[in-house]
Every structure is written in structure tokens, then in C-alpha cells.
Design an enzyme around this catalytic site. Sequence first.
Site, short mmCIF file in Angstrom:
data_model
loop_
_atom_site.label_atom_id
_atom_site.label_comp_id
_atom_site.label_asym_id
_atom_site.label_seq_id
_atom_site.Cartn_x
_atom_site.Cartn_y
_atom_site.Cartn_z
N ASN A 9 -17.31 6.60 7.88
CA ASN A 9 -17.10 8.04 7.91
C ASN A 9 -18.35 8.76 7.39
O ASN A 9 -18.85 8.45 6.30
CB ASN A 9 -15.88 8.38 7.04
CG ASN A 9 -15.63 9.87 6.93
OD1 ASN A 9 -16.00 10.49 5.94
ND2 ASN A 9 -15.03 10.44 7.93
N ASP A 10 -18.83 9.69 8.14
CA ASP A 10 -19.91 10.64 7.75
C ASP A 10 -21.31 10.04 7.57
O ASP A 10 -22.28 10.66 7.97
CB ASP A 10 -19.58 11.36 6.41
CG ASP A 10 -18.40 12.32 6.53
OD1 ASP A 10 -17.90 12.49 7.66
OD2 ASP A 10 -17.97 12.85 5.48
N CYS A 35 29.64 26.25 20.96
CA CYS A 35 28.77 27.43 20.80
C CYS A 35 27.35 27.00 20.45
O CYS A 35 26.37 27.63 20.87
CB CYS A 35 29.32 28.35 19.71
SG CYS A 35 30.99 28.92 20.04
N LYS A 61 -6.13 15.33 3.24
CA LYS A 61 -7.44 15.96 3.35
C LYS A 61 -7.34 17.44 2.96
O LYS A 61 -6.43 18.13 3.41
CB LYS A 61 -7.94 15.86 4.80
CG LYS A 61 -9.27 16.56 5.04
CD LYS A 61 -9.73 16.37 6.48
CE LYS A 61 -10.80 17.36 6.86
NZ LYS A 61 -12.09 17.11 6.25
N SER A 65 31.61 21.90 29.15
CA SER A 65 31.47 20.92 28.09
C SER A 65 32.79 20.19 27.86
O SER A 65 33.87 20.75 28.07
CB SER A 65 30.98 21.59 26.80
OG SER A 65 31.79 22.69 26.50
C1 LIG Z 1 -10.50 9.49 13.67
C2 LIG Z 1 -10.84 10.61 12.76
N1 LIG Z 1 -10.51 11.86 13.14
C3 LIG Z 1 -10.82 12.91 12.34
C4 LIG Z 1 -11.45 12.68 11.14
C5 LIG Z 1 -11.83 13.82 10.24
O1 LIG Z 1 -13.22 13.88 10.13
P1 LIG Z 1 -13.93 15.10 9.38
O2 LIG Z 1 -13.51 16.36 10.02
O3 LIG Z 1 -15.37 14.80 9.33
O4 LIG Z 1 -13.32 15.06 7.95
P2 LIG Z 1 -13.55 13.93 6.84
O5 LIG Z 1 -12.93 12.68 7.32
O6 LIG Z 1 -15.01 13.78 6.66
O7 LIG Z 1 -12.84 14.45 5.63
C6 LIG Z 1 -11.76 11.36 10.78
N2 LIG Z 1 -12.39 11.07 9.64
N3 LIG Z 1 -11.45 10.35 11.61
C1 LIG Z 2 -9.24 12.59 7.50
C2 LIG Z 2 -8.39 13.62 8.08
N1 LIG Z 2 -8.88 14.51 8.96
C3 LIG Z 2 -7.99 15.38 9.40
S1 LIG Z 2 -6.49 15.14 8.70
C4 LIG Z 2 -7.07 13.81 7.82
C5 LIG Z 2 -6.23 13.04 6.88
C6 LIG Z 2 -5.05 12.39 7.55
O1 LIG Z 2 -4.33 11.70 6.59
P1 LIG Z 2 -2.82 11.33 6.76
O2 LIG Z 2 -2.73 10.36 7.90
O3 LIG Z 2 -2.44 10.69 5.45
O4 LIG Z 2 -2.07 12.61 7.00
#
Ligand SMILES: Cc1ncc(COP(=O)(O)OP(=O)(O)O)c(N)n1
Ligand SMILES: Cc1ncsc1CCOP(=O)(O)O
Length: 544
Positions: free
Chosen positions: A75-76, A469, A143, A439
Amino acid sequence: MDKSIIDYTLYLVTDQTLLPPSRTLAETVAAAIKGGVTLVQLREKTKSTRAFIAEAQALKLICASSTPRTPFLINDRVDVALAVDADGVHVGQDDMPVRDVRRLLGPDKIVGVTVETVEQAHEAIAGGADYLGTAAVFPTATKKHAPGFAPLGVAGVREIVQAVAGRVPVVTIGGIGAGNAREVMHGGLWEEGRRGLAGVAVVSAIIAQVDPEAAAKELVEQVRPWVRSVALPLSQAPSLARVVREKSLQPIRSSMDAASLALVDDVAAAFTKLKATKPLVHNITNFVVMNDTANALVSIGASPVMSHSIEEVRDIVKISNALVINIGTLSPSWIASMHAAGNKAKELSIPVVLDPVGAGATPFRLQTCLSLIAALKPRVVKGNAGEISAIAKALGLTDTDTGSQAVESRGVDSVGSLADPGTLAALLALKTNSVVAISGAIDVVSDGTRVARVENGNAWLGTLSGTGCTATALAGAFLASAQDPFVAAVAALVALGVAAELAAGDDGGVVRGPGTFKARLLDEIYGLDVGKISAMARLSVKER
Ligand SMILES: Cc1ncc(COP(=O)(O)OP(=O)(O)O)c(N)n1
Ligand SMILES: Cc1ncsc1CCOP(=O)(O)O
């Protein structure tokens, strides 16, 4: 890694902070892969770069040792991905632009991008994204979003999937678990189910579970039947009802012909549309059921407004998507309001559904129904056998015409059953130019040409006052968004019947009487999803 064969069905995104006490991320990820996770993304928001790299190395080994090998993304952080030679990176809108990520990682690595809008989706694809993850579909505590962010909802996700049009796979994330995964996947379908989401991404639904393997197994079973990574050719696209029935844990109780399966598909689509559009339903209904029907409408995803004052009904109906008129506790001032609201609805082409409660009980009620039908031309008239018999007789249909001896009423209940409810419903539908629904233990719906029998429901429904209803009010909600009033009426009866079956459950002993059943019925209406509807609908349809 061959990017064309990546399976996005169940995408695990990690979050160390959600692990149950004494569980490690490594053992959780290993168990999740065993359960069916197809892709893993390591997401660390607080770790030092060194600790992030160490964790990435450990997880990469776990993913590499599974069969088949599970792709592993970061991620990132492009630097961490490069350091451990991960399979790819997922970036969001505030992270490194996708073109730069692609330049740094090269053509062979997987690059995923989060998109919140159709424009961002087009941009990400143009910049070289291999797949897209939508912004959160549902609210989630996992998040922290920027102030003002609103989850996309299933309809928002479908809009993106549709705009992407199969150029790259799309997954969605946010608040997804075993209770709604099927609904999300189904909601993402378009073009008659040929195209849709490539999978779902989850965090807490696996990471926070004490048995991550079982959690992953349950999710993958729900998601897999709906995955559309590439468009299925039309010839191979199975009917949605058939797909759900085949893959569902719920056995098919009766074999259905193609027309009936197609009607189940229409009902499922009407349900999805209702959920997406949250229609405002104006009810002029009786005192006995007012609270119950309002709650049933809220639970199914509509927005009820209960209003009968002549001073405001025209204004309320103007902003509504459907009008439900129920004559259960009638008085002259209410009749005036019903006509006023109904005429305004007719003028604005807002669909009207009529419940002729007790039409067979008194001439006052019968005359009221006849004048409402004549003046308002309701799209749907839904009553019990006694009510529909009384209206049919008053409009000149004889027992010989209908093939049934008219059923009498006792108060608002009917006494006895019809020999041929389908013919009665069809003839009355033709006479009134509406869809007629009767019904009963088996519900019958006709538009004059088609006759459907809905077998969902159970005896508990008969132990409560006003469930008919509720069916009418739900028909109003479906009518607001469905093109076809016949489908709307069938959908309402299926939805109520399926919820009743789920409420009664097979966990014997929980329903102790009408009181517990009533509470459970509302819960099950609230918990309906398109998977349950498609898997459990028991109906048949025939042309007359
Ligand atoms: C598969 C997937 N979808 C969405 C996200 C969210 O990414 P992002 O908007 O960059 O947010 P963070 O994950 O960085 O908090 C994800 N990580 N993976
Ligand atoms: C990383 C991220 N990006 C959008 S929602 C999310 C978190 C999703 O977490 P959960 O599956 O626990 O709702």
C-alpha cells in the site's frame, strides 16, 4: 507475474491494529490464504520504513509459498515495494501519481489505484493502472476519511464499473463482510449480468476475526459466483437467478422454467433498484398498521411519509415517488384526501397502489373502492380473496366468468378460498386496467396476460394483523422504481414472503408466537439482500 491471470475475487488488505489479541499478522494472512484469499496488500500507516520492509519480506514469503502463488502488493509505498520486489503497489488519489509509479516499477508490476469518481477512473486507466479499487462503498471504521466524504453506495460503485466497461478489473472496499458481500457483487453487475466487479477487498472482515480461514472461506463462496473479470459472452451469461440458485447454500426447492427464472431476475433487479433509489412513498393508510408499514418501508430501504390531511396531501404526493392508498379505517374526510392525492398523482404520473381493505364488508367500503379505481386508475390493486371477489362482482364479473365461487368476507378477512384465483385476477386486471394481486397462502398476481403464483411466506404471517397492508406498502416502494407494475407487485410479495421464512427460521424455538415473529420479520426485511431474494424466491409465471 502474468498480470492477465490475477484473481481479484477476495482481496485482503491488512491492518495490524485490528488483529485479535495474541494473533500475528503472518499467521492471520497464512490462514486467510488457506481460506481463499486471492490477493494480499500490506497496508502499514504507522510503522517505520525499516519495520515495514521487514514485515513485507515476511508476508511476501507466505504469499509465495501458497499454491497457487498469491500476488503480494504494498500500500502506498513504491520504495518498500522496490526494496522487497513485491508484485505491485496500490496508491490512492493523494499518493504518488500512477504514471510515476508505473515509470518506477516498470511494465510488469501490478499497479492499483483508488478512484472515487468516473473521471478519476478514466484518468487512472490512462495513467497505466492495472486495476481499480473504488473508494469505500459503505461506511467503515477501519479507515479515517476526509471530512465530507460519503460512501459511494452500491449504485455509485456500479456507475464506476459501468464507465470502466471492462478495460481493467474493478474491486470495491469498505464495510464489506459476509452479510453484504453478495449484495455488493450483485449490485455491481450490469449488461444483464455479463459484466461486473472483479471482486471485493476487505480488512476487518478477515483481519479482526478469530477464525480468519473460516471468514475468508465464507466470503469467497459468496463472492465467487458473481465475479465478472471479463465480460461473459451473452450466450454464456447465466440467468442471475440460476447462478444464485446453483451457488447458494439454499437448495432449489422446485425446478423452475425459464420464464419463472427470468421473473426472479426481474424481481432481484427491482430490489437492487429500490435499494439504490430509496424511493419516497406517500401512504394514506389505516391507523391499525400505520407504524408497522412505515417501519417495513424504512427497513426495505424506502422512505415513508404517512400523511392524510387534505391540506397537504397534494404537496406530499408531488415530492413522492409512489402513493399507497389503503382504506382500512375509512371516514369521509379521508376519502376526500385519497381522491385529492390520487388525482395529483395521476396528473404527475406518480404510480398509485390501492389496498381495498374490507371491500366485501360494507357497501361504504365497496363504493369507495369502486370510485377510487374509476377515478385514479391505480397501477396495482392488492387485496385478499374476499376483497377482490367483492370488487369483481360489483364490476359485473360472475362466478361463471371467473371460474371461482366468490369468496365472502368477514370483517376485513376473507372466508374460504378461490378455485381459480389466476382467472379472477386476470379478468379484474383487464377490467380495471391495473395489475391485480390476491394475497393468500399462495399469492396470485396478474396483469391480464401473465399470471404469477408466489409461494413464499408461511402461516406466521396470518397470526399478525396487517401483514397484507405491509405487502401493499412494499408494492408501493417497488412500484416507485420498477418499470413494470406486475414485477413490482410480485417483488413485494416475494420480499415479504422470503423475510417471513427467514424470520421463522430453522432454529426452532426462537419464534414463540406472533410477538417474536413480528420483531424478527422486521429484522429480516431489513436484512434482505439480492442473494436471499434470488435464492429463495419461489414463484411460477404463465401466459394466459
Ligand atoms: C484494494 C484497495 N482499494 C482501496 C484502497 C484505499 O486506498 P487509499 O485511498 O490510498 O487509502 P489508504 O489505503 O492508503 O488508506 C486500498 N488500500 N486498497
Ligand atoms: C483501506 C480502505 N479504503 C477505503 S475503505 C478502507 C477500509 C476498509 O476496511 P473494512 O473492510 O474493515 O471496512
